[in-house]
Design an enzyme around this catalytic site. Sequence first.
Site, PDB file in Angstrom:
ATOM      1  N   ASN A 147     -10.173  34.526  75.926  1.00  0.00           N
ATOM      2  CA  ASN A 147      -8.981  33.698  75.680  1.00  0.00           C
ATOM      3  C   ASN A 147      -7.672  34.281  76.210  1.00  0.00           C
ATOM      4  O   ASN A 147      -6.718  33.544  76.409  1.00  0.00           O
ATOM      5  CB  ASN A 147      -8.874  33.334  74.195  1.00  0.00           C
ATOM      6  CG  ASN A 147      -8.678  34.524  73.311  1.00  0.00           C
ATOM      7  OD1 ASN A 147      -9.112  35.631  73.631  1.00  0.00           O
ATOM      8  ND2 ASN A 147      -8.020  34.334  72.187  1.00  0.00           N
ATOM      9  N   LYS A 170     -15.782  45.908  80.019  1.00  0.00           N
ATOM     10  CA  LYS A 170     -16.747  44.798  80.093  1.00  0.00           C
ATOM     11  C   LYS A 170     -15.992  43.537  79.694  1.00  0.00           C
ATOM     12  O   LYS A 170     -15.813  43.254  78.511  1.00  0.00           O
ATOM     13  CB  LYS A 170     -17.886  45.074  79.106  1.00  0.00           C
ATOM     14  CG  LYS A 170     -19.243  44.498  79.461  1.00  0.00           C
ATOM     15  CD  LYS A 170     -19.275  43.011  79.702  1.00  0.00           C
ATOM     16  CE  LYS A 170     -19.276  42.182  78.445  1.00  0.00           C
ATOM     17  NZ  LYS A 170     -19.121  40.729  78.738  1.00  0.00           N
ATOM     18  N   GLY A 223     -13.217  40.005  69.918  1.00  0.00           N
ATOM     19  CA  GLY A 223     -14.185  38.924  70.083  1.00  0.00           C
ATOM     20  C   GLY A 223     -14.599  38.371  68.736  1.00  0.00           C
ATOM     21  O   GLY A 223     -13.812  38.380  67.785  1.00  0.00           O
ATOM     22  N   SER A 224     -15.843  37.930  68.660  1.00  0.00           N
ATOM     23  CA  SER A 224     -16.296  37.240  67.453  1.00  0.00           C
ATOM     24  C   SER A 224     -16.671  38.225  66.341  1.00  0.00           C
ATOM     25  O   SER A 224     -16.934  39.411  66.590  1.00  0.00           O
ATOM     26  CB  SER A 224     -17.502  36.375  67.795  1.00  0.00           C
ATOM     27  OG  SER A 224     -18.578  37.196  68.180  1.00  0.00           O
ATOM     28  N   GLY A 228     -18.540  41.842  66.654  1.00  0.00           N
ATOM     29  CA  GLY A 228     -17.767  42.938  66.063  1.00  0.00           C
ATOM     30  C   GLY A 228     -18.621  43.766  65.109  1.00  0.00           C
ATOM     31  O   GLY A 228     -18.550  45.001  65.105  1.00  0.00           O
ATOM     32  N   GLU A 245     -10.932  43.621  66.763  1.00  0.00           N
ATOM     33  CA  GLU A 245     -10.054  42.468  66.520  1.00  0.00           C
ATOM     34  C   GLU A 245     -10.945  41.246  66.577  1.00  0.00           C
ATOM     35  O   GLU A 245     -11.576  40.997  67.613  1.00  0.00           O
ATOM     36  CB  GLU A 245      -8.966  42.362  67.600  1.00  0.00           C
ATOM     37  CG  GLU A 245      -7.854  43.368  67.467  1.00  0.00           C
ATOM     38  CD  GLU A 245      -7.104  43.281  66.152  1.00  0.00           C
ATOM     39  OE1 GLU A 245      -7.155  42.225  65.492  1.00  0.00           O
ATOM     40  OE2 GLU A 245      -6.483  44.296  65.780  1.00  0.00           O
ATOM     41  N   CYS A 279      -6.547  33.804  68.647  1.00  0.00           N
ATOM     42  CA  CYS A 279      -6.959  34.290  67.327  1.00  0.00           C
ATOM     43  C   CYS A 279      -5.805  34.199  66.343  1.00  0.00           C
ATOM     44  O   CYS A 279      -6.010  34.190  65.138  1.00  0.00           O
ATOM     45  CB  CYS A 279      -7.569  35.681  67.399  1.00  0.00           C
ATOM     46  SG  CYS A 279      -6.656  36.798  68.430  1.00  0.00           S
ATOM     47  N   GLN A 326     -18.005  25.601  73.938  1.00  0.00           N
ATOM     48  CA  GLN A 326     -16.877  25.610  73.005  1.00  0.00           C
ATOM     49  C   GLN A 326     -16.442  24.184  72.677  1.00  0.00           C
ATOM     50  O   GLN A 326     -16.100  23.874  71.532  1.00  0.00           O
ATOM     51  CB  GLN A 326     -15.713  26.417  73.597  1.00  0.00           C
ATOM     52  CG  GLN A 326     -14.502  26.555  72.690  1.00  0.00           C
ATOM     53  CD  GLN A 326     -14.773  27.331  71.409  1.00  0.00           C
ATOM     54  OE1 GLN A 326     -15.341  28.408  71.432  1.00  0.00           O
ATOM     55  NE2 GLN A 326     -14.380  26.764  70.265  1.00  0.00           N
ATOM     56  N   GLU A 378     -13.662  29.731  61.425  1.00  0.00           N
ATOM     57  CA  GLU A 378     -12.837  29.681  62.633  1.00  0.00           C
ATOM     58  C   GLU A 378     -13.463  28.709  63.634  1.00  0.00           C
ATOM     59  O   GLU A 378     -14.626  28.833  63.995  1.00  0.00           O
ATOM     60  CB  GLU A 378     -12.722  31.070  63.259  1.00  0.00           C
ATOM     61  CG  GLU A 378     -11.741  31.066  64.412  1.00  0.00           C
ATOM     62  CD  GLU A 378     -11.522  32.449  65.013  1.00  0.00           C
ATOM     63  OE1 GLU A 378     -12.522  33.119  65.311  1.00  0.00           O
ATOM     64  OE2 GLU A 378     -10.359  32.834  65.187  1.00  0.00           O
ATOM     65  N   GLU A 457      -3.376  47.696  67.504  1.00  0.00           N
ATOM     66  CA  GLU A 457      -3.229  47.781  68.944  1.00  0.00           C
ATOM     67  C   GLU A 457      -1.756  47.592  69.291  1.00  0.00           C
ATOM     68  O   GLU A 457      -0.982  47.066  68.511  1.00  0.00           O
ATOM     69  CB  GLU A 457      -4.055  46.681  69.620  1.00  0.00           C
ATOM     70  CG  GLU A 457      -5.531  46.757  69.257  1.00  0.00           C
ATOM     71  CD  GLU A 457      -6.399  45.985  70.230  1.00  0.00           C
ATOM     72  OE1 GLU A 457      -6.542  46.443  71.375  1.00  0.00           O
ATOM     73  OE2 GLU A 457      -6.949  44.947  69.840  1.00  0.00           O
TER      74      GLU A 457
HETATM   75  P1  ADP Z   1     -16.999  34.591  71.861  1.00  0.00           P
HETATM   76  O1  ADP Z   1     -17.859  33.797  70.936  1.00  0.00           O
HETATM   77  O2  ADP Z   1     -15.546  34.376  71.675  1.00  0.00           O
HETATM   78  O3  ADP Z   1     -17.429  34.555  73.292  1.00  0.00           O
HETATM   79  P2  ADP Z   1     -18.204  37.198  71.667  1.00  0.00           P
HETATM   80  O4  ADP Z   1     -18.078  38.186  70.559  1.00  0.00           O
HETATM   81  O5  ADP Z   1     -19.537  36.636  71.955  1.00  0.00           O
HETATM   82  O6  ADP Z   1     -17.132  36.096  71.353  1.00  0.00           O
HETATM   83  O7  ADP Z   1     -17.637  37.809  73.009  1.00  0.00           O
HETATM   84  C1  ADP Z   1     -16.621  38.781  73.075  1.00  0.00           C
HETATM   85  C2  ADP Z   1     -17.039  39.861  74.056  1.00  0.00           C
HETATM   86  O8  ADP Z   1     -18.182  40.516  73.524  1.00  0.00           O
HETATM   87  C3  ADP Z   1     -17.455  39.319  75.437  1.00  0.00           C
HETATM   88  O9  ADP Z   1     -17.033  40.224  76.434  1.00  0.00           O
HETATM   89  C4  ADP Z   1     -18.965  39.310  75.328  1.00  0.00           C
HETATM   90  O10 ADP Z   1     -19.597  39.395  76.575  1.00  0.00           O
HETATM   91  C5  ADP Z   1     -19.203  40.558  74.505  1.00  0.00           C
HETATM   92  N1  ADP Z   1     -20.523  40.586  73.840  1.00  0.00           N
HETATM   93  C6  ADP Z   1     -21.273  39.549  73.399  1.00  0.00           C
HETATM   94  N2  ADP Z   1     -22.431  39.979  72.865  1.00  0.00           N
HETATM   95  C7  ADP Z   1     -22.417  41.334  72.951  1.00  0.00           C
HETATM   96  C8  ADP Z   1     -23.323  42.381  72.573  1.00  0.00           C
HETATM   97  N3  ADP Z   1     -24.493  42.139  71.980  1.00  0.00           N
HETATM   98  N4  ADP Z   1     -22.956  43.649  72.829  1.00  0.00           N
HETATM   99  C9  ADP Z   1     -21.778  43.935  73.406  1.00  0.00           C
HETATM  100  N5  ADP Z   1     -20.901  43.012  73.803  1.00  0.00           N
HETATM  101  C10 ADP Z   1     -21.201  41.726  73.589  1.00  0.00           C
END
Ligand code: ADP
Length: 476
Positions: A147, A170, A223-224, A228, A245, A279, A326, A378, A457
């Site tokens: 985002n 990544k 991320g999610s 997390g 976060e 977020c 989404q 969310e 952060e």
């Molecule tokens: P969203 O649902 O907003 O895409 P994610 O948590 O899936 O949220 O994605 C946030 C970041 O985490 C992205 O860079 C995604 O590629 C990465 N990600 C998703 N799954 C994994 C995992 N199992 N291990 C590490 N990173 C991941």
Amino acid sequence: MTFNNLIAGEWVGGNASENRSPSDTNDVVGLYAQGTPDDMRAAIAAAKAAFPAWSRSGILERHAILKKTGDEILARKEELGTLLAREEGKTLPEAIGETIRAAQIFDFFAGECLRLAGESLPSVRPGIGVEITREPIGPIGLITPWNFPIAIPAWKIAPALCYGNTVVLKPAELVPGCAWAIADILHRAGLPKGVFNLVMGKGSVIGQVMLDSPDLAGISFTGSVGTGKRVALSSIEHGRKYQLEMGGKNPFVILDDADLSVAVEASLNSCFFSTGQRCTASSRLIVTEGIHDRFVAALVERLKSVTVDNALKAGTHIGPVVDERQLMQDIDYIDIGRSEGAKLAFGGERLNRETPGFYLQPALFTEASNQMRISREEIFGPVASVIRVKNYEEALSVANDTPFGLSSGIATTSLKHATHFRRNAEAGMVMVNLPTAGVDFHVPFGGRKGSSFGPREQGRYAAEFFTTVKTQYTLA
Ligand code: ADP
């Protein structure tokens, strides 16, 4: 041209995947290499190998590289903003604004390189001196979401490098373009080999390799909630630092004494700008009875003048949803809201525009309760609910009744209520007569409860995560 991964100072190719615009699915932004688990392992090894020298590098070298990076991002703000708008779907002015912010973050941390300070104190034992210093923690993994494709990588990379750490980034699968642009700029700015590495590709594959690596000293993740938790569990297993976060379900309270136009504009911005994909976006408008009907009527009227269209088109206020998955999630939640008994007061329809994309009319529910799923989970889209309350006390209690705690806002002209709310909102950030989203780059960012874990952060507070403290005793 294929945009490759940057590993140990070399551009490394491989299978490439198309990056398409959510505003126009015929628009291919570029072909981006999909990293393999071996690429990720090589990147981590490179960051580990580069750490000893970079951790001892001169502050002027770090300053110069970060400054050059910020300067180039700023000079190319239109071009990089256009790339951002194309790949993520936020409007061009929003995307250029985010690009400028990324430049400001690099500039801020370029300055911080020259201000690395410690403390010097006398010991309680006479004749002994105590010095407290901060040192880098080591090679760090950065995992970023889609985002804020340029600002979030910037606010993790810049402090990591400033304080002498090495990095593997990544980025999210949907937005490799901005991450690649930062990698290219840092590489050309003269960063030594291996200090910054970029591996693009699937989170579940290469992100997981990062989580499973024993060689990273820290992971900073945005991320999610689900991912997390994986970051947290793997980090405990490997004994490394981590910073999370995650989501938000941010409340915006509107009191009877609010300035109506301030309340409406702040709500519109909080809930719907950037397609509600922040977020810090609000999705719960908590409104006291005396202003409720006037507020809803004014917000619905205002929503009628909002244009949803291609992110690159002049006059677009709200761009498309980031992708099909989404969009389906947003539409599912609109159906859930209806079936829970909330009233759809505006929008919620999928829209067709000149170019094929994921367009959704902003959706506003009224008569929602704080117990409904649309008020608790969310959604991460342009979907918001109005919750009617009796008075300020009930508003505050509803605002805090959520598993999250990132940002919390209030519209009021009462100093008493504004002050009480600032003190009692259970959130990392509180906004008075301002949208819940939209933050400065030089002050801490982060939340409480289920929204965040670990140090804040941004700004000088970033040092808490990206450094470790050493206390040194010396007999004089
Ligand atoms: P969203 O649902 O907003 O895409 P994610 O948590 O899936 O949220 O994605 C946030 C970041 O985490 C992205 O860079 C995604 O590629 C990465 N990600 C998703 N799954 C994994 C995992 N199992 N291990 C590490 N990173 C991941």
